[in-house]
Design a protein around this motif. Structure first.
Motif, PDB file in Angstrom:
ATOM      1  N   UNK A  67       0.750  -1.248  -0.114  1.00 27.60           N
ATOM      2  CA  UNK A  67       0.071  -0.003  -0.067  1.00 27.60           C
ATOM      3  C   UNK A  67       0.795   1.128   0.159  1.00 27.60           C
ATOM      4  N   UNK A  68       0.755   1.894  -1.044  1.00 35.31           N
ATOM      5  CA  UNK A  68       1.413   3.158  -1.102  1.00 35.31           C
ATOM      6  C   UNK A  68       0.632   4.623  -1.065  1.00 35.31           C
ATOM      7  N   UNK A  69       1.162   5.563  -0.340  1.00 32.50           N
ATOM      8  CA  UNK A  69       0.301   6.787  -0.323  1.00 32.50           C
ATOM      9  C   UNK A  69       1.313   7.863  -0.633  1.00 32.50           C
ATOM     10  N   UNK A  70       1.041   8.756  -1.372  1.00 35.49           N
ATOM     11  CA  UNK A  70       2.179   9.953  -1.785  1.00 35.49           C
ATOM     12  C   UNK A  70       2.399  10.709  -0.604  1.00 35.49           C
ATOM     13  N   UNK A  71       3.819  10.998  -0.404  1.00 37.75           N
ATOM     14  CA  UNK A  71       4.447  11.625   0.788  1.00 37.75           C
ATOM     15  C   UNK A  71       3.457  12.602   1.520  1.00 37.75           C
ATOM     16  N   UNK A  72       3.358  13.580   0.648  1.00 42.87           N
ATOM     17  CA  UNK A  72       2.642  14.725   0.876  1.00 42.87           C
ATOM     18  C   UNK A  72       0.982  14.525   1.110  1.00 42.87           C
ATOM     19  N   UNK A  73       0.583  13.468   0.816  1.00 48.16           N
ATOM     20  CA  UNK A  73      -0.997  12.997   1.482  1.00 48.16           C
ATOM     21  C   UNK A  73      -0.907  12.102   2.552  1.00 48.16           C
ATOM     22  N   UNK A  74       0.276  11.809   3.218  1.00 47.82           N
ATOM     23  CA  UNK A  74       0.142  10.570   4.312  1.00 47.82           C
ATOM     24  C   UNK A  74      -0.443  11.535   5.256  1.00 47.82           C
ATOM     25  N   UNK A  75      -1.397  10.575   6.259  1.00 43.96           N
ATOM     26  CA  UNK A  75      -1.836  11.121   7.568  1.00 43.96           C
ATOM     27  C   UNK A  75      -3.111  11.647   7.100  1.00 43.96           C
ATOM     28  N   UNK A  76      -3.625  11.594   6.016  1.00 38.60           N
ATOM     29  CA  UNK A  76      -4.894  12.211   5.579  1.00 38.60           C
ATOM     30  C   UNK A  76      -5.984  11.405   5.539  1.00 38.60           C
ATOM     31  N   UNK A  77      -5.697   9.908   5.917  1.00 41.32           N
ATOM     32  CA  UNK A  77      -6.801   8.925   5.838  1.00 41.32           C
ATOM     33  C   UNK A  77      -7.036   8.462   4.511  1.00 41.32           C
ATOM     34  N   UNK A  78      -6.109   8.763   3.447  1.00 42.84           N
ATOM     35  CA  UNK A  78      -6.408   8.171   1.921  1.00 42.84           C
ATOM     36  C   UNK A  78      -6.053   6.653   1.780  1.00 42.84           C
ATOM     37  N   UNK A  79      -5.148   6.078   2.701  1.00 42.03           N
ATOM     38  CA  UNK A  79      -4.612   4.782   2.670  1.00 42.03           C
ATOM     39  C   UNK A  79      -5.808   3.896   3.040  1.00 42.03           C
ATOM     40  N   UNK A  80      -6.505   4.179   4.424  1.00 35.69           N
ATOM     41  CA  UNK A  80      -7.466   3.566   4.896  1.00 35.69           C
ATOM     42  C   UNK A  80      -8.684   3.486   4.165  1.00 35.69           C
ATOM     43  N   UNK A  81      -8.861   5.021   3.593  1.00 36.22           N
ATOM     44  CA  UNK A  81     -10.051   4.832   2.516  1.00 36.22           C
ATOM     45  C   UNK A  81     -10.108   3.910   1.529  1.00 36.22           C
ATOM     46  N   UNK A  82      -8.815   3.842   0.981  1.00 42.41           N
ATOM     47  CA  UNK A  82      -8.712   2.762  -0.118  1.00 42.41           C
ATOM     48  C   UNK A  82      -8.641   1.473   0.219  1.00 42.41           C
ATOM     49  N   UNK A  83      -8.194   1.066   1.373  1.00 50.01           N
ATOM     50  CA  UNK A  83      -8.284  -0.329   1.872  1.00 50.01           C
ATOM     51  C   UNK A  83      -9.929  -0.584   2.169  1.00 50.01           C
TER      52      UNK A  83
END
Length: 194
Positions: free
Chosen positions: A126-142
């Protein structure tokens, strides 16, 4: 969320590179990538390799804002072909380095030993662009990928080295079935049945 096409290879490679380039602590990625002045280039090739494997033997999911990706593989569908052997050779040369090849191969054998033998889903990364980390994008994608797979009968097996990822996966219903420190960092194996 959308499923990637071959045209998304550069996008996914950039997201994965951005996600891991500044992480220098011991983890699975840094175990594979030779740590030298060419680390960033080596990491880019690893990201490309992972895309190729997931695209060929699984699926690649991209968030709607294109700042996150989740690569999964169906291990029971993986085959050795001329193309995959070439990818493996290039990975050894461009990412791992000759000095670490045996060490990485031994690690892969150890990882397989802890995976189940029945068909399953294996999230590769699972990868999230560095500038967008910590904004809930990864969990939302999961969450979206799990919703997409809700009628699936295959179990999902994942491993992680990160305590924060461990907490995240537990929130999604994963349970630990194995923990090891064989690689000089903690490695957790988790399972989720849909």
């Amino acid at each position: 969320m959308r499923i990637a096409t071959q045209k998304d290879k550069n996008l996914v490679t950039k997201v994965l590179h951005s996600s891991f380039v500044n992480i220098t602590t011991a983890n699975s990625i840094n175990f594979v990538v030779k740590q030298d002045k060419n680390r960033s280039k080596r990491l880019l090739f690893l990201a490309e390799y992972m895309f190729n494997i997931a695209y060929s033997f699984g699926e690649v999911y991209i968030s709607d804002n294109e700042n996150a990706c989740l690569l999964i593989v169906y291990p029971h569908n993986k085959k050795n072909t001329y193309k995959t052997i070439c990818w493996d050779i290039q990975l050894a040369i461009k990412t791992i380095g000759f000095n670490k090849i045996l060490k990485v191969l031994r690690r892969e054998q150890q990882l397989k030993k802890y995976h189940i033998n029945e068909p399953h889903i294996h999230p590769l990364v699972l990868g999230v662009s560095q500038e967008m980390q910590g904004k809930g994008i990864g969990p939302r994608l999961i969450k979206e990928v799990f919703e997409y797979h809700k009628h699936n009968t295959l179990p999902c097996i994942i491993e992680t080295t990160s305590e924060s990822n461990l907490k995240l996966y537990k929130r999604f219903g994963f349970t630990i079935f194995k923990k090891t420190h064989e690689f000089n960092y903690p490695l957790y194996f988790l399972r989720k049945d849909f």
